[in-house]
Design an enzyme around this catalytic site. Structure first.
Site, mmCIF file in Angstrom:
data_model
loop_
_atom_site.group_PDB
_atom_site.id
_atom_site.type_symbol
_atom_site.label_atom_id
_atom_site.label_comp_id
_atom_site.label_asym_id
_atom_site.label_seq_id
_atom_site.Cartn_x
_atom_site.Cartn_y
_atom_site.Cartn_z
ATOM 1 N N SER A 1 -2.771 -7.804 3.200
ATOM 2 C CA SER A 1 -2.994 -7.571 4.633
ATOM 3 C C SER A 1 -3.274 -8.893 5.342
ATOM 4 O O SER A 1 -2.856 -9.109 6.485
ATOM 5 C CB SER A 1 -4.178 -6.627 4.841
ATOM 6 O OG SER A 1 -3.922 -5.387 4.247
ATOM 7 N N LYS B 1 -17.249 -6.343 6.909
ATOM 8 C CA LYS B 1 -16.077 -7.231 6.935
ATOM 9 C C LYS B 1 -15.511 -7.471 8.333
ATOM 10 O O LYS B 1 -14.590 -8.270 8.487
ATOM 11 C CB LYS B 1 -14.977 -6.642 6.057
ATOM 12 C CG LYS B 1 -15.058 -7.030 4.589
ATOM 13 C CD LYS B 1 -13.715 -6.740 3.944
ATOM 14 C CE LYS B 1 -13.638 -7.112 2.494
ATOM 15 N NZ LYS B 1 -12.323 -6.740 1.924
ATOM 16 N N ARG C 1 -1.769 -5.784 -8.329
ATOM 17 C CA ARG C 1 -0.620 -6.651 -8.062
ATOM 18 C C ARG C 1 -0.412 -7.640 -9.184
ATOM 19 O O ARG C 1 0.686 -8.101 -9.432
ATOM 20 C CB ARG C 1 -0.817 -7.397 -6.738
ATOM 21 C CG ARG C 1 -0.712 -6.497 -5.534
ATOM 22 C CD ARG C 1 -1.150 -7.182 -4.284
ATOM 23 N NE ARG C 1 -2.562 -7.546 -4.360
ATOM 24 C CZ ARG C 1 -3.277 -8.013 -3.349
ATOM 25 N NH1 ARG C 1 -2.689 -8.209 -2.199
ATOM 26 N NH2 ARG C 1 -4.553 -8.294 -3.487
ATOM 27 N N HIS D 1 0.840 -1.202 0.000
ATOM 28 C CA HIS D 1 0.000 0.000 0.000
ATOM 29 C C HIS D 1 0.881 1.260 0.000
ATOM 30 O O HIS D 1 0.618 2.217 -0.725
ATOM 31 C CB HIS D 1 -0.898 0.036 1.246
ATOM 32 C CG HIS D 1 -1.934 -1.047 1.294
ATOM 33 N ND1 HIS D 1 -2.064 -1.910 2.358
ATOM 34 C CD2 HIS D 1 -2.897 -1.416 0.409
ATOM 35 C CE1 HIS D 1 -3.067 -2.751 2.135
ATOM 36 N NE2 HIS D 1 -3.584 -2.473 0.954
HETATM 37 O O1 PNS Z 1 -8.733 -2.846 0.369
HETATM 38 P P1 PNS Z 1 -9.999 -3.373 -0.239
HETATM 39 O O2 PNS Z 1 -10.829 -4.122 0.789
HETATM 40 O O3 PNS Z 1 -9.749 -4.195 -1.484
HETATM 41 O O4 PNS Z 1 -10.829 -2.066 -0.687
HETATM 42 C C1 PNS Z 1 -12.086 -2.200 -1.256
HETATM 43 C C2 PNS Z 1 -12.777 -0.843 -1.419
HETATM 44 C C3 PNS Z 1 -12.784 -0.059 -0.118
HETATM 45 C C4 PNS Z 1 -12.025 -0.023 -2.450
HETATM 46 C C5 PNS Z 1 -14.201 -1.138 -1.909
HETATM 47 O O5 PNS Z 1 -14.774 -2.115 -1.094
HETATM 48 C C6 PNS Z 1 -15.120 0.088 -1.902
HETATM 49 O O6 PNS Z 1 -14.924 1.018 -2.651
HETATM 50 N N1 PNS Z 1 -16.139 0.036 -1.028
HETATM 51 C C7 PNS Z 1 -17.124 1.091 -0.889
HETATM 52 C C8 PNS Z 1 -18.490 0.657 -1.459
HETATM 53 C C9 PNS Z 1 -18.505 0.880 -2.951
HETATM 54 O O7 PNS Z 1 -18.423 2.003 -3.407
HETATM 55 N N2 PNS Z 1 -18.555 -0.233 -3.708
HETATM 56 C C10 PNS Z 1 -18.386 -0.204 -5.151
HETATM 57 C C11 PNS Z 1 -19.662 -0.191 -5.931
HETATM 58 S S1 PNS Z 1 -19.262 -0.146 -7.646
#
Ligand code: PNS
Length: 169
Positions: free
Chosen positions: A128, A41, A90, A17
């Protein structure tokens, strides 16, 4: 002024990150690292802890700020006046999910563009959840997370020894 948002769970933030943050803050004028509150989560670290870890990591990067958000990323980007969502890639295993998210976010907020940055090859297999598994077993996480947060990450798992550890994230 080009404003970008780098969203994630950051549970906890890794050197992968950090690599993406360092690359993104050179490309954009202002980078908002946005921690998802992530009620569904059940993260290992609280939102406040995850933000605090990131703030320690980005202390020397003046155009980076750390915030949190709940709800849709597309809405948060609009609210923050961001033109760009930054995501780290990645490898191909990340791509299908990231493509879906990018296209979904584009429908929800057509004025925001998703930009993918490749992390250093050193971090291609880093996640993570891997950090948490190593910490859970008392292993050395210094190759995976920033020195500023190692004691706190290890302390959480010393405290949690014997309890279940989340495997994804
Ligand atoms: O580190 P992660 O868990 O891969 O991050 C995921 C994240 C936070 C980028 C994603 O879950 C997110 O944007 N969540 C907010 C809800 C949302 O907007 N979902 C997408 C709909 S298209």
């Amino acid at each position: 002024m080009r404003v970008a948002i780098y969203p994630g769970s950051f549970d906890p933030a890794t050197l992968g990150h950090m690599d993406v943050i360092e690359r993104a803050c050179q490309v954009f004028d202002r980078l908002i690292v946005a921690v998802l509150v992530n009620r569904a989560k059940k993260p290992t670290f609280t939102t406040r802890e995850r933000m605090d870890f990131l703030r320690r990591m980005v202390r020397d990067l003046p155009n980076v700020e750390v915030t949190s958000f709940d709800g849709l990323l597309a809405d948060y980007a609009r609210q923050q006046g961001a033109q760009v969502i930054v995501k780290g890639l990645r490898g191909v295993s990340d791509f299908e999910y990231e493509l879906q998210m990018a296209l979904g976010n584009r429908i929800l907020n057509p004025s925001v563009e998703t930009v993918f940055l490749m992390s250093s090859d050193k971090y291609i297999c880093l996640s993570s959840s891997m950090v948490k598994e190593i910490a859970y077993h008392g292993g050395d996480i210094s190759g995976f997370v920033s020195p500023q947060i190692i004691p706190d990450v290890m302390a959480r798992f010393a405290q949690n020894a014997g309890k279940n550890v989340k495997q994804r994230g």
